[in-house]
Write a protein that holds these residues in place. Sequence first.
Motif, PDB file in Angstrom:
ATOM      1  N   GLY A  18      97.239  60.485  -6.623  1.00 62.47           N
ATOM      2  CA  GLY A  18      95.903  60.134  -6.137  1.00 62.47           C
ATOM      3  C   GLY A  18      95.166  61.315  -5.531  1.00 62.47           C
ATOM      4  N   ILE A  19      95.407  62.504  -6.070  1.00 58.29           N
ATOM      5  CA  ILE A  19      94.746  63.710  -5.585  1.00 58.29           C
ATOM      6  C   ILE A  19      94.021  64.380  -6.744  1.00 58.29           C
ATOM      7  CG2 ILE A  19      96.410  64.106  -3.718  1.00 58.29           C
ATOM      8  CD1 ILE A  19      97.750  66.207  -5.533  1.00 58.29           C
ATOM      9  N   SER A  20      93.186  65.346  -6.413  1.00 57.60           N
ATOM     10  CA  SER A  20      92.477  66.082  -7.461  1.00 57.60           C
ATOM     11  C   SER A  20      93.382  67.166  -8.040  1.00 57.60           C
ATOM     12  CB  SER A  20      91.216  66.731  -6.890  1.00 57.60           C
ATOM     13  OG  SER A  20      91.567  67.770  -5.994  1.00 57.60           O
ATOM     14  N   LYS A  21      92.992  67.686  -9.196  1.00 57.13           N
ATOM     15  CA  LYS A  21      93.763  68.764  -9.812  1.00 57.13           C
ATOM     16  C   LYS A  21      93.706  70.018  -8.947  1.00 57.13           C
ATOM     17  CE  LYS A  21      91.978  67.918 -14.047  1.00 57.13           C
ATOM     18  NZ  LYS A  21      91.678  68.207 -15.458  1.00 57.13           N
ATOM     19  N   ARG A  22      92.609  70.204  -8.249  1.00 56.26           N
ATOM     20  CA  ARG A  22      92.467  71.362  -7.364  1.00 56.26           C
ATOM     21  C   ARG A  22      93.456  71.270  -6.197  1.00 56.26           C
ATOM     22  NH1 ARG A  22      87.164  74.415  -5.194  1.00 56.26           N
ATOM     23  NH2 ARG A  22      88.218  75.583  -3.574  1.00 56.26           N
ATOM     24  N   THR A  23      93.576  70.086  -5.614  1.00 52.06           N
ATOM     25  CA  THR A  23      94.543  69.898  -4.531  1.00 52.06           C
ATOM     26  C   THR A  23      95.956  70.111  -5.057  1.00 52.06           C
ATOM     27  OG1 THR A  23      93.085  68.359  -3.385  1.00 52.06           O
ATOM     28  CG2 THR A  23      95.414  68.261  -2.822  1.00 52.06           C
ATOM     29  N   MET A  24      96.229  69.641  -6.258  1.00 52.71           N
ATOM     30  CA  MET A  24      97.535  69.851  -6.874  1.00 52.71           C
ATOM     31  C   MET A  24      97.810  71.336  -7.024  1.00 52.71           C
ATOM     32  SD  MET A  24     100.197  68.453  -8.088  1.00 52.71           S
ATOM     33  CE  MET A  24     101.588  69.057  -8.981  1.00 52.71           C
ATOM     34  N   ALA A  25      96.811  72.087  -7.432  1.00 55.22           N
ATOM     35  CA  ALA A  25      96.970  73.541  -7.574  1.00 55.22           C
ATOM     36  C   ALA A  25      97.275  74.181  -6.219  1.00 55.22           C
ATOM     37  CB  ALA A  25      95.705  74.145  -8.183  1.00 55.22           C
ATOM     38  N   ARG A  26      96.637  73.695  -5.167  1.00 60.56           N
ATOM     39  CA  ARG A  26      96.908  74.216  -3.816  1.00 60.56           C
ATOM     40  C   ARG A  26      98.343  73.907  -3.394  1.00 60.56           C
ATOM     41  NH1 ARG A  26      92.110  71.615  -1.555  1.00 60.56           N
ATOM     42  NH2 ARG A  26      90.400  72.844  -2.345  1.00 60.56           N
ATOM     43  N   TRP A  27      98.788  72.680  -3.655  1.00 61.97           N
ATOM     44  CA  TRP A  27     100.159  72.294  -3.314  1.00 61.97           C
ATOM     45  C   TRP A  27     101.146  73.216  -4.026  1.00 61.97           C
ATOM     46  CZ3 TRP A  27     100.881  66.254  -3.601  1.00 61.97           C
ATOM     47  CH2 TRP A  27     100.148  65.650  -2.579  1.00 61.97           C
ATOM     48  N   CYS A  28     100.908  73.456  -5.292  1.00 61.21           N
ATOM     49  CA  CYS A  28     101.822  74.303  -6.064  1.00 61.21           C
ATOM     50  C   CYS A  28     101.777  75.747  -5.589  1.00 61.21           C
ATOM     51  CB  CYS A  28     101.489  74.228  -7.555  1.00 61.21           C
ATOM     52  SG  CYS A  28     101.902  72.626  -8.285  1.00 61.21           S
ATOM     53  N   LYS A  29     100.589  76.210  -5.220  1.00 62.59           N
ATOM     54  CA  LYS A  29     100.458  77.588  -4.731  1.00 62.59           C
ATOM     55  C   LYS A  29     101.172  77.752  -3.395  1.00 62.59           C
ATOM     56  CE  LYS A  29      97.123  81.242  -4.034  1.00 62.59           C
ATOM     57  NZ  LYS A  29      95.729  81.649  -4.106  1.00 62.59           N
ATOM     58  N   GLU A  30     101.041  76.760  -2.511  1.00 62.88           N
ATOM     59  CA  GLU A  30     101.682  76.832  -1.200  1.00 62.88           C
ATOM     60  C   GLU A  30     103.199  76.823  -1.311  1.00 62.88           C
ATOM     61  OE1 GLU A  30     100.220  73.586   1.129  1.00 62.88           O
ATOM     62  OE2 GLU A  30      98.164  74.290   1.032  1.00 62.88           O
ATOM     63  N   HIS A  31     103.730  76.177  -2.337  1.00 58.30           N
ATOM     64  CA  HIS A  31     105.169  76.020  -2.482  1.00 58.30           C
ATOM     65  C   HIS A  31     105.698  76.698  -3.744  1.00 58.30           C
ATOM     66  CE1 HIS A  31     105.081  73.382   0.930  1.00 58.30           C
ATOM     67  NE2 HIS A  31     104.064  72.758   0.375  1.00 58.30           N
ATOM     68  N   HIS A  32     105.027  77.773  -4.147  1.00 54.60           N
ATOM     69  CA  HIS A  32     105.421  78.462  -5.371  1.00 54.60           C
ATOM     70  C   HIS A  32     106.843  79.005  -5.310  1.00 54.60           C
ATOM     71  CE1 HIS A  32     104.192  81.927  -2.957  1.00 54.60           C
ATOM     72  NE2 HIS A  32     104.959  82.650  -3.753  1.00 54.60           N
ATOM     73  N   ASN A  33     107.295  79.396  -4.116  1.00 55.09           N
ATOM     74  CA  ASN A  33     108.655  79.941  -4.011  1.00 55.09           C
ATOM     75  C   ASN A  33     109.715  78.873  -4.315  1.00 55.09           C
ATOM     76  OD1 ASN A  33     107.900  78.595  -1.708  1.00 55.09           O
ATOM     77  ND2 ASN A  33     108.940  79.974  -0.294  1.00 55.09           N
ATOM     78  N   VAL A  34     109.513  77.658  -3.855  1.00 48.25           N
ATOM     79  CA  VAL A  34     110.457  76.571  -4.145  1.00 48.25           C
ATOM     80  C   VAL A  34     110.345  76.165  -5.612  1.00 48.25           C
ATOM     81  CG1 VAL A  34     111.119  74.204  -3.582  1.00 48.25           C
ATOM     82  CG2 VAL A  34     110.349  75.733  -1.774  1.00 48.25           C
ATOM     83  N   LEU A  35     109.139  76.053  -6.114  1.00 47.99           N
ATOM     84  CA  LEU A  35     108.945  75.654  -7.513  1.00 47.99           C
ATOM     85  C   LEU A  35     109.541  76.687  -8.466  1.00 47.99           C
ATOM     86  CD1 LEU A  35     105.356  74.160  -7.340  1.00 47.99           C
ATOM     87  CD2 LEU A  35     107.511  72.920  -7.559  1.00 47.99           C
ATOM     88  N   ARG A  36     109.468  77.956  -8.092  1.00 49.95           N
ATOM     89  CA  ARG A  36     110.052  78.999  -8.938  1.00 49.95           C
ATOM     90  C   ARG A  36     111.572  78.831  -9.018  1.00 49.95           C
ATOM     91  NH1 ARG A  36     108.240  83.762 -11.225  1.00 49.95           N
ATOM     92  NH2 ARG A  36     106.206  83.423 -10.300  1.00 49.95           N
ATOM     93  N   VAL A  37     112.199  78.481  -7.896  1.00 47.87           N
ATOM     94  CA  VAL A  37     113.643  78.220  -7.893  1.00 47.87           C
ATOM     95  C   VAL A  37     113.968  77.025  -8.788  1.00 47.87           C
ATOM     96  CG1 VAL A  37     115.575  77.487  -6.427  1.00 47.87           C
ATOM     97  CG2 VAL A  37     114.011  79.254  -5.631  1.00 47.87           C
ATOM     98  N   LEU A  38     113.045  76.069  -8.872  1.00 43.81           N
ATOM     99  CA  LEU A  38     113.231  74.888  -9.708  1.00 43.81           C
ATOM    100  C   LEU A  38     112.759  75.120 -11.146  1.00 43.81           C
ATOM    101  CD1 LEU A  38     112.058  72.180  -7.151  1.00 43.81           C
ATOM    102  CD2 LEU A  38     114.404  72.791  -7.756  1.00 43.81           C
TER     103      LEU A  38
END
Length: 76
Positions: A18-38
Amino acid sequence: MRKHKSNMTKAEFAAHAGISKRTMARWCKEHHNVLRVLNVKPTARVLNPLAILFLCEYFCVDRPEFLQGLKLTIQI
């Protein structure tokens, strides 16, 4: 053809949360280090099941239908 869906695009996850694609991009940018491990690169459009579980747990979003029965847990 696969019987069960196992991945989700970032746009699909944003709609599910229930969020915008822009907010999703922010979430991913803020947690890029964890997502990279995944194994999710910053430019990736598709999230794997572990990345989806992480985002669901971290941001208190209900798991998608195809992950409801999955018994994986992630310690943040």
